[in-house]
Design a protein around this motif. Structure first.
Motif, short mmCIF file in Angstrom:
data_model
loop_
_atom_site.label_atom_id
_atom_site.label_comp_id
_atom_site.label_asym_id
_atom_site.label_seq_id
_atom_site.Cartn_x
_atom_site.Cartn_y
_atom_site.Cartn_z
N GLN A 48 -6.40 -13.89 7.47
CA GLN A 48 -6.99 -12.93 6.58
C GLN A 48 -5.86 -12.29 5.81
O GLN A 48 -4.91 -11.79 6.39
N TYR A 72 -3.66 2.99 7.68
CA TYR A 72 -2.53 2.08 7.51
C TYR A 72 -1.35 2.92 7.03
O TYR A 72 -1.53 3.88 6.30
N HIS A 107 5.33 -6.40 9.17
CA HIS A 107 4.57 -7.57 8.71
C HIS A 107 5.15 -8.86 9.27
O HIS A 107 4.43 -9.70 9.79
N ALA A 137 2.26 -5.78 -2.53
CA ALA A 137 1.20 -4.87 -2.10
C ALA A 137 1.78 -3.47 -1.92
O ALA A 137 1.18 -2.47 -2.31
N PHE A 138 2.99 -3.41 -1.36
CA PHE A 138 3.66 -2.10 -1.22
C PHE A 138 3.91 -1.48 -2.60
O PHE A 138 3.62 -0.31 -2.83
N ARG A 159 3.81 -11.33 -1.22
CA ARG A 159 2.54 -10.63 -1.42
C ARG A 159 2.57 -9.27 -0.72
O ARG A 159 2.16 -8.25 -1.26
N ASN A 160 3.14 -9.25 0.49
CA ASN A 160 3.25 -7.98 1.21
C ASN A 160 4.13 -6.97 0.45
O ASN A 160 3.80 -5.79 0.35
N LEU A 161 5.24 -7.47 -0.11
CA LEU A 161 6.14 -6.57 -0.85
C LEU A 161 5.46 -6.03 -2.10
O LEU A 161 5.59 -4.85 -2.44
N THR A 173 -0.18 -7.91 10.95
CA THR A 173 -1.54 -8.29 10.55
C THR A 173 -2.45 -8.44 11.77
O THR A 173 -3.60 -7.99 11.75
N PRO A 229 -3.68 -3.37 1.60
CA PRO A 229 -4.34 -2.12 1.24
C PRO A 229 -4.07 -1.82 -0.24
O PRO A 229 -3.05 -2.25 -0.78
N LEU A 253 -4.20 1.17 -3.47
CA LEU A 253 -4.34 2.58 -3.81
C LEU A 253 -4.07 2.70 -5.29
O LEU A 253 -3.18 2.04 -5.81
N TYR A 288 0.70 -0.23 -4.09
CA TYR A 288 0.23 0.96 -3.36
C TYR A 288 1.02 2.19 -3.80
O TYR A 288 0.48 3.28 -3.89
N GLU A 289 2.31 2.00 -4.08
CA GLU A 289 3.18 3.14 -4.33
C GLU A 289 3.42 3.43 -5.81
O GLU A 289 4.13 4.39 -6.13
N PHE A 341 -4.15 -9.41 4.03
CA PHE A 341 -4.36 -7.98 4.17
C PHE A 341 -3.46 -7.23 3.21
O PHE A 341 -2.25 -7.26 3.31
N TRP A 387 2.09 -1.43 8.09
CA TRP A 387 2.01 -2.77 7.47
C TRP A 387 3.25 -3.03 6.60
O TRP A 387 3.27 -3.97 5.81
#
Ligand SMILES: Cc1cc2nc3c(=O)[nH]c(=O)nc-3n(C[C@H](O)[C@H](O)[C@H](O)COP(=O)(O)O)c2cc1C
Ligand code: SF4
Ligand code: FES
Ligand code: FES
Lengths: 607, 159
Positions: free
Chosen positions: A598, B117, B85, A508-509, A504-506, B90, A602, A604, A512-513, A600, B80
């Protein structure tokens, strides 16, 4: 130059370069004069009458408090009335030991101190710099002759992170003042350009790079010599060489590491590329806001102009080449080759359609060649030592099995759950296990290494299984395993990390990009992120897996650049290796690691 | 806008040291000088580059590093990216939000600080990483992040 270089030569006044240079020019070649001056300055620093103190102030050094340590060392020298030369250096690669401060007494060994606080710096100044007695309890190791080592301190090359290294591009990193081109020259710098300009034709130079087998280090591993050939073959008189230091991949810091530690090798490399391709202009493209790489690169470019190593009629050869630094704003996709051209032109960095290819129509409409920082950083040594020397390092081709051969070294950035995070340069052909365990000490705190994220977010994840740890560092071996060696970032996660959460973090990156130009990428990324968030919250369903695959297929088929085309990799690779964790979240409504309470991510949207 | 700021903008746009001057390089120069892109700067850049105001806005809004209103006194950035991470970013972000009484990125109501961020601050070997007023720090913990933020807020003015 000694003051701009940030090296203060205490005690001995060093005579002006102009006089020495002009005199020498009568009898010697222009380069010999520069080299003699460089050697004289280096002698004064390493074997003069004052000790030399070097402090790591690269990005990782800064994060660890390197500037505070530097200030404390300077203040202590003043307060104690001790004479010494003080320089800022870039990264030695042993980032875990930052702030690193080292002391070289005239003609003596060089002792490295680790995790140096301002208080420790004061004591080192008093006892070692002033008193000549190394402080063994703070020392990490020494460099110098083994017989003459200080008592109770190990040789630095016996540290596991250094013992298996082969340094080519990083040969000067951590050793020289990156803002002082003379230090680069005193350590062999610019001998290659001088050789190319005086003893080799442009085609010889190109052929040397071809025979080295050098493959691009920016991600796609395309043979540099072949790409240079495309540009060399274009008769247009106004051609560009672009050096890509966008380095937006989180977890990768080797490009900035090279520019903050030894930018002159890249400036020399891009000049040689210009000569081989008959180009006349170069840009070194860096993300704004990273001061060390930007300022240090600009400093050596200015000095190269002063010494006649850039500009009109370089070293009297008739070859002319101009280089400047171009900055971009925050945009990962501006590292894509055509988006980078848009950014240099000052526009929104969105990829262009191809054809036409850069060697026909590149930046400002002119033929261009683009290479990664690392690719160009190897070039001086390839020219100095010959293509065959480089080709002999690394892995051989095995074309029947789809292996094209990967010559030279891998410059790896190790971060995350690893005992010794840092930067290492090892011969291609080494296994991941050797790097991650023998060198970097495995996962700390007795945890199990679970997952590796290589080659930037688009490279996806690998499980740290025995089979994967036995993978050899080779561009094609990695590709066949479904990963990317690419730019060399390796992020390690231990058993506490949830594969779903990291995916999910990857994504999200990637969301965003996304530059927003094509909707399969822009919408697809948002859609994937929504689904992954749902799964992370334990609200996912079986259909979500099918839905993700269908979104991923559309992205791959309908996206203009690698960002969208490869953007499903994080998910597909995670499903391949950690499918059971997705099942656990979806079917059993169970977390499989320390998932943060939570979620998280971001967001964009650029369009 | 006061005349001093206007002059900073004119100087930033007019005195760029490099030979290739573009809309983006001009915007970055203004951001370096005054920390934001007011509409006067957009006009100055458009004039210098013989571009339309529209073209300049298009570039400025594409790169998320640009802001369009005056900056606060302190800029707190938390990474982040995946290295950070897996090392606990977080928790650091939650601590930063808490210390600044914010629930997301943005300016504090008292106008003293901005939370941003960042996808990678470039010191991944020291994850998790934060930057206060462009100065990197890491590895940080939620507690050390809180302490660093408190120290910078009490130190007053911009660094
Ligand atoms: C989304 C995206 C981002 C990229 N970012 C970078 C980067 O930051 N640095 C880089 O060298 N190459 C990056 N690349 C690869 C470049 O397009 C290009 O292939 C590379 O700079 C060529 O250099 P090389 O031949 O020396 O590898 C990126 C590609 C894509 C699709
Ligand atoms: S694939 Fe994504 S990042 Fe690449 S051009 Fe299309 S929208 Fe932009
Ligand atoms: S930054 Fe100094 S060793 Fe890496
Ligand atoms: S991922 Fe956080 S500093 Fe690079």
């Amino acid at each position: 130059m000694t003051t701009t270089a940030g090296t203060e030569i205490a005690g001995t006044e060093i005579a002006g370069t102009e006089a020495a240079g002009a005199e020498a020019a009568e009898t010697e070649s222009q380069f010999d004069g520069i080299l003699a001056e460089a050697n004289r300055r280096w002698e004064a620093l390493t074997a003069g009458d004052a000790p030399w103190v070097r402090v790591g102030t690269g990005l990782a050094g800064e994060a660890a408090g390197g500037f505070e340590t530097l200030a404390a060392a300077r203040a202590a020298l003043d307060a104690q009335g001790v004479k010494a030369n003080v320089s800022e250096v870039g990264t030695l690669g042993l980032c875990f030991a930052e702030p690193l401060l080292d002391v070289q007494t005239p003609g003596g060994p060089r002792v490295f101190y680790q995790n140096v606080t301002p208080e420790m710096a004061e004591r080192i100044v008093a006892e070692h710099v002033g008193g000549g007695n190394p402080v063994a309890e703070y020392a990490l190791g020494y460099l110098g002759e083994r017989e003459a080592g200080p008592e109770g301190i190990a040789h630095l090359d016996d540290h596991p992170m250094r013992a298996l290294e082969t340094r080519i591009a990083l040969r000067n990193a951590g050793h020289i003042d990156p803002s002082d081109i003379y230090q680069y020259i005193a350590n062999g710098g610019y001998a290659a350009l001088n050789k190319a300009l005086t003893a080799m034709t442009q085609d010889d130079t190109l052929n040397e790079v071809r025979s080295s087998g050098l493959r691009g280090r920016g991600g796609a591993a395309f043979p540099a010599g072949v790409k240079w050939g495309f540009l060399a073959g274009n008769p247009d008189p106004d051609k560009y060489i672009l050096c890509n230091c966008e380095e937006g991949d989180p977890g990768a810091f080797n490009d900035r590491g090279i520019l903050e530690s030894d930018p002159a090798t890249v400036v020399e490399g891009i000049t040689i590329a210009g000569y081989a391709c008959r180009a006349n202009r170069g840009y070194i493209f860096i993300r704004h806001g990273h001061n060390q790489p930007i300022d240090r690169t600009r400093a050596v470019i200015a000095q190269a102009y002063e010494l006649g190593l850039l500009g009109e009629n370089i070293l009297g050869s008739g070859f002319s080449f101009d280089v400047e630094v171009a900055l971009t704003g925050d945009s990962y996709v501006s590292g894509e080759e055509t988006a980078l051209m848009e950014a240099i032109e000052g526009k929104r960095s969105m990829p262009r359609f191809r054809p036409p290819f850069p060697a026909q129509v590149g930046v400002f409409g002119q033929p261009s060649n683009i290479n990664n920082v690392k690719t160009l950083a190897y070039v001086p040594e390839i020219i100095a030592r010959g293509g065959q020397w480089f080709a002999d390092i690394g892995t051989p081709a095995d074309r029947d099995n789809g292996i094209n051969g990967s010559s030279g070294t891998a410059i790896l950035c190790l971060s995350g759950a690893i005992t010794y995070p840092g930067l290492v340069e090892v011969p291609l052909g080494m296994t991941l296990r050797q790097v991650l365990f023998d060198m970097a000490g495995g996962a700390p705190n007795g945890k199990r290494m679970k997952l590796l994220q290589t080659g930037g977010p688009l490279g996806g994840v690998l499980s740290a299984s025995d089979e994967n740890l036995d993978l050899v560092l080779d561009f094609d071996v990695f590709r066949m395993a479904g990963a990317i060696l690419g730019s060399g970032g390796i992020i390690v996660a231990d058993e506490d990390t949830c594969a779903v959460d990291l995916t999910r973090n990857l994504i999200a990156f990637c969301q965003y990009e996304s530059c927003g130009k094509c909707f399969p990428c822009r919408m697809g990324m948002s859609h994937l992120l929504e689904i992954l968030e749902r799964i992370s919250r334990l609200e996912g369903t079986e259909e979500d897996l099918t839905l993700m695959r269908s979104v991923g297929e559309n992205m791959q088929a309908g996206s203009l650049c690698g960002h969208g085309q490869l953007g499903f990799n994080p998910v597909s690779s995670a499903l391949r290796y950690f499918g059971d964790e997705f099942e656990a979240h979806i079917r059993e409504k169970r977390h499989t690691g320390d998932c943060p309470e939570q979620v998280f991510s971001p967001r964009l949207t650029r369009r | 806008m006061d005349n001093a700021t206007k002059k900073l903008i004119t100087d930033a746009v007019g005195n760029q040291p490099q030979s290739t001057v573009t809309v983006l390089s001009s915007l970055l120069a203004v951001e370096d000088a005054i920390g934001y892109i007011p509409k006067e700067a957009v006009e100055a850049v458009a004039q210098r580059m013989a571009a339309t105001v529209n073209d300049v806005w298009a570039v400025a809004t594409f790169y998320p590093n640009f802001r369009f209103d005056p900056p606060t006194e302190h800029r707190i950035e938390v990474c982040w990216g995946p290295s950070c991470h897996v090392m606990g970013a977080t928790g650091v972000i939650a601590a930063a939000q808490d210390a600044l009484q914010l629930s997301d990125e943005g300016d504090t109501p008292d106008g003293k600080a901005t939370l941003r961020y960042n996808t990678c601050l470039g010191a991944c070997s020291h994850a998790p990483v934060m930057a206060i007023d462009h100065h990197l720090a890491g590895p940080v913990t939620p507690d050390s992040a809180r302490a660093r933020i408190a120290a910078s807020l009490s130190a007053g003015g911009r660094h």
